[in-house]
Each structure stands twice: as structure tokens, then as C-alpha cells.
Design an enzyme around this catalytic site. Sequence first.
Site, PDB file in Angstrom:
ATOM      1  N   LYS A   1      -4.064  33.142 -69.068  1.00  0.00           N
ATOM      2  CA  LYS A   1      -4.282  34.538 -69.467  1.00  0.00           C
ATOM      3  C   LYS A   1      -4.211  34.551 -70.986  1.00  0.00           C
ATOM      4  O   LYS A   1      -3.142  34.360 -71.571  1.00  0.00           O
ATOM      5  CB  LYS A   1      -3.224  35.464 -68.869  1.00  0.00           C
ATOM      6  CG  LYS A   1      -3.475  36.924 -69.235  1.00  0.00           C
ATOM      7  CD  LYS A   1      -2.422  37.825 -68.622  1.00  0.00           C
ATOM      8  CE  LYS A   1      -2.758  39.301 -68.711  1.00  0.00           C
ATOM      9  NZ  LYS A   1      -3.188  39.786 -69.995  1.00  0.00           N
TER      10      LYS A   1
ATOM     11  N   ARG B   1     -10.762  41.999 -74.578  1.00  0.00           N
ATOM     12  CA  ARG B   1     -11.833  41.812 -73.612  1.00  0.00           C
ATOM     13  C   ARG B   1     -13.171  42.122 -74.256  1.00  0.00           C
ATOM     14  O   ARG B   1     -13.308  43.120 -74.966  1.00  0.00           O
ATOM     15  CB  ARG B   1     -11.577  42.800 -72.467  1.00  0.00           C
ATOM     16  CG  ARG B   1     -12.405  42.607 -71.227  1.00  0.00           C
ATOM     17  CD  ARG B   1     -11.708  41.688 -70.307  1.00  0.00           C
ATOM     18  NE  ARG B   1     -12.369  41.542 -69.043  1.00  0.00           N
ATOM     19  CZ  ARG B   1     -11.883  41.991 -67.895  1.00  0.00           C
ATOM     20  NH1 ARG B   1     -10.758  42.645 -67.869  1.00  0.00           N
ATOM     21  NH2 ARG B   1     -12.538  41.771 -66.762  1.00  0.00           N
TER      22      ARG B   1
ATOM     23  N   GLU C   1     -12.810  36.894 -73.197  1.00  0.00           N
ATOM     24  CA  GLU C   1     -11.704  37.350 -74.041  1.00  0.00           C
ATOM     25  C   GLU C   1     -11.909  36.719 -75.418  1.00  0.00           C
ATOM     26  O   GLU C   1     -12.117  35.505 -75.515  1.00  0.00           O
ATOM     27  CB  GLU C   1     -10.391  36.867 -73.406  1.00  0.00           C
ATOM     28  CG  GLU C   1      -9.143  37.399 -74.041  1.00  0.00           C
ATOM     29  CD  GLU C   1      -8.646  38.730 -73.444  1.00  0.00           C
ATOM     30  OE1 GLU C   1      -9.365  39.362 -72.636  1.00  0.00           O
ATOM     31  OE2 GLU C   1      -7.547  39.141 -73.818  1.00  0.00           O
TER      32      GLU C   1
ATOM     33  N   PHE D   1     -14.874  33.763 -69.009  1.00  0.00           N
ATOM     34  CA  PHE D   1     -14.280  33.491 -67.698  1.00  0.00           C
ATOM     35  C   PHE D   1     -15.064  34.041 -66.517  1.00  0.00           C
ATOM     36  O   PHE D   1     -14.725  33.789 -65.374  1.00  0.00           O
ATOM     37  CB  PHE D   1     -12.816  33.945 -67.631  1.00  0.00           C
ATOM     38  CG  PHE D   1     -12.580  35.378 -68.040  1.00  0.00           C
ATOM     39  CD1 PHE D   1     -12.904  36.419 -67.202  1.00  0.00           C
ATOM     40  CD2 PHE D   1     -12.018  35.664 -69.275  1.00  0.00           C
ATOM     41  CE1 PHE D   1     -12.679  37.719 -67.577  1.00  0.00           C
ATOM     42  CE2 PHE D   1     -11.782  36.975 -69.654  1.00  0.00           C
ATOM     43  CZ  PHE D   1     -12.114  38.006 -68.803  1.00  0.00           C
TER      44      PHE D   1
ATOM     45  N   LYS E   1      -2.462  39.182 -62.560  1.00  0.00           N
ATOM     46  CA  LYS E   1      -1.908  38.557 -63.762  1.00  0.00           C
ATOM     47  C   LYS E   1      -0.431  38.301 -63.529  1.00  0.00           C
ATOM     48  O   LYS E   1       0.227  39.054 -62.789  1.00  0.00           O
ATOM     49  CB  LYS E   1      -2.102  39.460 -64.966  1.00  0.00           C
ATOM     50  CG  LYS E   1      -1.474  40.814 -64.799  1.00  0.00           C
ATOM     51  CD  LYS E   1      -1.716  41.697 -66.001  1.00  0.00           C
ATOM     52  CE  LYS E   1      -1.245  43.105 -65.702  1.00  0.00           C
ATOM     53  NZ  LYS E   1      -1.499  44.072 -66.717  1.00  0.00           N
TER      54      LYS E   1
HETATM   55  P1  ATP Z   1      -1.860  43.273 -70.291  1.00  0.00           P
HETATM   56  O1  ATP Z   1      -1.267  44.453 -70.991  1.00  0.00           O
HETATM   57  O2  ATP Z   1      -0.948  42.562 -69.353  1.00  0.00           O
HETATM   58  O3  ATP Z   1      -2.670  42.369 -71.176  1.00  0.00           O
HETATM   59  P2  ATP Z   1      -3.984  44.791 -69.626  1.00  0.00           P
HETATM   60  O4  ATP Z   1      -3.525  46.105 -69.107  1.00  0.00           O
HETATM   61  O5  ATP Z   1      -4.436  44.640 -71.031  1.00  0.00           O
HETATM   62  O6  ATP Z   1      -2.871  43.762 -69.297  1.00  0.00           O
HETATM   63  P3  ATP Z   1      -5.099  43.863 -67.307  1.00  0.00           P
HETATM   64  O7  ATP Z   1      -6.409  44.144 -66.735  1.00  0.00           O
HETATM   65  O8  ATP Z   1      -3.912  44.365 -66.608  1.00  0.00           O
HETATM   66  O9  ATP Z   1      -5.171  44.331 -68.769  1.00  0.00           O
HETATM   67  O10 ATP Z   1      -4.878  42.271 -67.521  1.00  0.00           O
HETATM   68  C1  ATP Z   1      -5.982  41.507 -67.565  1.00  0.00           C
HETATM   69  C2  ATP Z   1      -6.507  41.336 -68.965  1.00  0.00           C
HETATM   70  O11 ATP Z   1      -6.233  40.011 -69.372  1.00  0.00           O
HETATM   71  C3  ATP Z   1      -7.995  41.426 -68.970  1.00  0.00           C
HETATM   72  O12 ATP Z   1      -8.402  42.725 -69.270  1.00  0.00           O
HETATM   73  C4  ATP Z   1      -8.443  40.450 -70.032  1.00  0.00           C
HETATM   74  O13 ATP Z   1      -8.612  41.164 -71.244  1.00  0.00           O
HETATM   75  C5  ATP Z   1      -7.286  39.526 -70.187  1.00  0.00           C
HETATM   76  N1  ATP Z   1      -7.560  38.132 -69.782  1.00  0.00           N
HETATM   77  C6  ATP Z   1      -7.103  37.065 -70.470  1.00  0.00           C
HETATM   78  N2  ATP Z   1      -7.446  35.918 -69.894  1.00  0.00           N
HETATM   79  C7  ATP Z   1      -8.158  36.231 -68.790  1.00  0.00           C
HETATM   80  C8  ATP Z   1      -8.782  35.456 -67.778  1.00  0.00           C
HETATM   81  N3  ATP Z   1      -8.748  34.125 -67.775  1.00  0.00           N
HETATM   82  N4  ATP Z   1      -9.411  36.125 -66.787  1.00  0.00           N
HETATM   83  C9  ATP Z   1      -9.441  37.478 -66.765  1.00  0.00           C
HETATM   84  N5  ATP Z   1      -8.867  38.260 -67.714  1.00  0.00           N
HETATM   85  C10 ATP Z   1      -8.220  37.648 -68.712  1.00  0.00           C
END
Ligand code: ATP
Length: 588
Positions: free
Chosen positions: A252, A257, A302, A343, A425
Amino acid sequence: MKYLKLAEFYEEAGGTTKRLEKIEILSKFLKQLDERDRDVLYLLMGDIYPEYDDRKIGISNQLALKCIAKSTGINEKDVLKEWRNIGDLGKVAEKLVSNKKQSTLRSQVLTTSKVIDNLRRLPRLIGKGTVSKKVSLITELLTSASSLEALYLVRTLIGDLRIGVKESTIRDSISSAFFNREDGASKKIQDAIDKTNDIAAVFDIAGKKKLSGFNKLKLEVGKPIKVMLAGKALTIKDAFVSVGKPCAVEYKYDGFRMLIHKDGEKIMFFTRNLENVSNQFPEIVGYIKKYVKGKSFVLDSEAVGFNKKTKEYRPFQEISQRIRRKYNIEKLQDELPVELTVFDILFYEGKSLLSEPFEKRSALVRKIVQNHPYKIVTSKQIITSDEKKAEAFYKKALGDNQEGAMFKNLSAGYQPGRRVGHMLKIKPESKDLDLVITGGEYGTGKRSGWLSSFILSCRGKKGEFLEVGKMGTGIKEKPTVLPSSVKDAERKEKSTLDTGADISFNELTEKLKPYFLKESGRTVKIKPKIVVSVTYQEIQKSPNYNSGFALRFPRFTALRPDRSANSVSTLEELKKDYDSQKRNWRYG
Ligand code: ATP
């Protein structure tokens, strides 16, 4: 259609807090709409174009106030006084127009198309004389408006309709109006909204009353769609239970994004807020052209910052300025380089891959993207059923300065806009949240004149904002002084847009000012717009905030310009953190 009819609808819908009643009112309203009234759908959401379109109304309270003064013939100071008393500019317009209308006749009947027409001219105006042109476009509408129309015109202008109609309300109302809430209708409509981000385009199809009509909606290269979001797992074991075995485990990455669209020579980038940031990343355009095979595609990725010298990865906060900065891009590109980690893939050579299994999409990503570290790479991934291997991989990700790991079901499709259980995650109990500022309190002594504490809110089940605490630490006393060589335009951008892990009280106050809703004494109510990341020591139950919880020692870590208020942490997430915190205590 007469604008009055729409204003009456706003009034009726805003008059109830009950969701089902709202849906009934909206569905009745939608049934009366003609195909030609499709743009009214944008007005229902307080917008003038589809959600993904950059052209927004963008009128400040001050400008709206000027227009109210001009159209009612009352001087600005008196309008300001009314605003201070009433606290709602829409209501001020309603009152002043109503006083005036007793003595004069309305110049013409307002129609929704006239309103849309004038409002759509606003974002097009640039350069000299912009303000006066804006004022005359708005005043033209206000002088023709009845008091009720003026109320909603002004609220639309300042982006604060207050009728409680959300995307999900429109979805369910369309389902009820055109499909008798048939099984599966809501889901199909939601899919259509997520794919197009164009509520009027969805209405066009719904009006034909055939659910199969939605099948025709295709993902289009160049039009942003909402990204698929991840659920949260507390342990690796739980993650495997949700996504099944074997699954893909990936790093992660701690960046932002980006969806990459390519159509021949045209390459575009969109954030998860559907913002077009194509101009901000010229280096990535080059990487896409050189290192990704294919004429047309949509990639999910990302962008991760790294230190040019040490090649160490940097946390998101340090590079987030790259999203918004429009000046000195080359300099910024040099100072804050990013590596694109791909990804997922949603579209390839003319074909949507949304329903293809992740395993296939992921394999295609690895086939077409050539890895060039510190430029473009594919996400680090293992496919495994073994919890130990997954744990070792997760630890390796943390050791490489990344946030944690993602667990992905191999056979699932891509669901735009949804937080899904097939992509999870997992990260260490970091105790940080993204929250929105909804209020503040003016400081005293050396902090007088600025807000010195900020009310933070999370999102409740119905999308409402619930207060969770007051933040006053992590913010600097004084702004950073920029050298005189920095040009004005850049200076302006720096002071208002810097993600500033080192923002000062007055800079944050300035940033919030356009969203002030009501001031009374030293406290201010603020429209939920500015999102911040905060860390905290623990969560306690508390009767002092309407969420029922209070954060202990919340500390500002960064502004989140990439985040909208709708995507802040939810009460559910807070509760989960509260529960897991209890569990940790119990087991030491
Ligand atoms: P957090 O605050 O935990 O980063 P978030 O609320 O920003 O989470 P979530 O959708 O909950 O967003 O967590 C997934 C995010 O992690 C994705 O939006 C993406 O931006 C990021 N990410 C990083 N690495 C990856 C990956 N390998 N595959 C998918 N998403 C990833």
C-alpha cells in the site's frame, strides 16, 4: 420550466428531514420533468455541469452580497448588517427582495434555462472586468426573481443549497419515479452514476423507463470515473477471510491516487475527486508514452514522492502540493519528483475491463507497463494463501517506508465509487484520521484576529457532519516568510494552497474564511470544505460533541486538498478505532 417551480421543490424537500419523504417529493418532481429539462438535474445538486466538469459556479459570499445590494438597491453595508443578523445570505436575499417587490413589478419571469445560461457564463469569465460582468449576470437574475427564487438563487451561487438532497437521494428517487423501485434498479442507477458522473445523462436513460438502457453506458476514455475504494481489515487473518484464498497482496503505497487516461496522443490524469490534473505532471506524460504499450487505456495508480538524492520514498504530505500548483511546474517537478505505481487497468484498446476478474487485469498491467524505477513501475505484489508469507510481505512494505498492504480478491471486478470488501487495506494502528473543519474559535492575546482552535467533524451514516473534537496544535504561530524573489502569483498559491505540514494559524484562517457561515461572539460556524489529517492519542466517549466521541489531543498533520468533505472518516471508522483501542488495552 419556470424557476419558481424548482424553488418550490427546494423548499418542500428542504422542509423535511425524513429521507423517505424527500425521495417521494423528488420522485414526484422528476416525473414532471421534460427531456428538455435535463439540466435541472445539475441544479438539483447545486451544480451547472456534470460532477467531473471543472467549471463550477464559484461565487464568494462577498460577491453574492454585492449582487444582492445591487439588485435590491440597498447599500452593501446594510446588506452586511442583515447578514450578520440572519446568518444566511439566502435568507437575506429573500427578505430584501420581498421588501422591494412590494413596490415594484418583476421585470420578467425566470426560467431554469435562463438561470443555467447565466450561471454557465460565470466560470468562462477571465481577465479584466470579470467582477463587474459577473455582478451584472447575477443581478439580471436577481432582479427578475421572486423572494423564494432569490433565496435559492443565492444559495446556489454560494454552493450551499441546504435541502439535504444527495446523490443517493436522487438515485432512489429516479428508481421510484421511473422503475417503481423494481429489484436491482437502484444498483443499476448507482452503477450508471459511478460510471458517468453525469446525473443528467442517467436521467436521459431513466426517462425511457427501460433498465436495460443503462447497459449502453460505457466507460469513456477522457471522462473521469470514481475510483474503487478499499475496506479496512484489522488483522491479516480477517483480510484473508474477506478476500478469499489465494489472493493478491500488494504494497500500500503512500502517495495519491491517479487515474491515467490515454487516447492516442491525448493523455489525461484525474484525481480521486475527478479533478483534471493533466498539466501538473508533464514527466508522467513522457513515461506513459514511452513505457506503456497500447493506443488507448485507463490505468489506476498511485503517484509516490521520493527524495531525488537519497531515493527514499516520502510521505504523501510532502508532495501533495504537486496536485494543485499551476505555476513553476518544472521547478516543482525537480524538487518533488514522483514515481507512478500502476496497480490496475479499467480499459484497454477500446474495451472496458470493469467486469473482468482482477487477476486478468493485473496480469495485463504487468504485460504492458515496462518497469523503470523512479519513473513508472507496477505495484509490488505476491499471490499467496499463506498468512506467514503475507505478514512478511506486509512488514517489508512498512520497512520500505510504505503504508501497509492491500489484499485483493483475484476474481472480483472493478466497482467504481464503492468501498468494497474484495479490496482491503491493512496498516499499523496509526491513529490518524481525515476530518473536515466545521467551526472555529478566535484566539486571544498574540493569537487574536485568527482562529486558534478548529472544530473537527467526521461523517455520520446519512452523510451529515458530526463533531469529534477541537484541534489547536500542530499549527505554526507565524507564516513562513517567502523570499522577495518569489513572484506574486506563486506567492498567492503558496499561502493558500500549500499543504503545509507547517501552515500557520492566520494562513489556515484565511483559507477557511470563504466558507464562514455564521459568526457569533468568538465562535464561527464553517461550511465543511477544508479537510485535514490529524493524529490523536485516543478516542473517548463524550457527551460534549454530537458524534458521542471526542478525540484526545488531536494534532494537525496536513491539509488534504485532494480530499472532499464527503470522503472524510466516518463515525463507523471512529467507532472501530475506539473498539480496537479497547481491545489493545485488554490484551496489553
Ligand atoms: P488511507 O487513509 O488509509 O490511505 P484512504 O481513505 O486514502 O485510505 P482507501 O481507499 O481507504 O483510501 O485506501 C486505499 C488507497 O490506498 C487507495 O485510494 C490508493 O490511493 C492507495 N493505494 C496504495 N497502494 C495501492 C495498491 N497497491 N492498490 C490499491 N490502492 C492503493
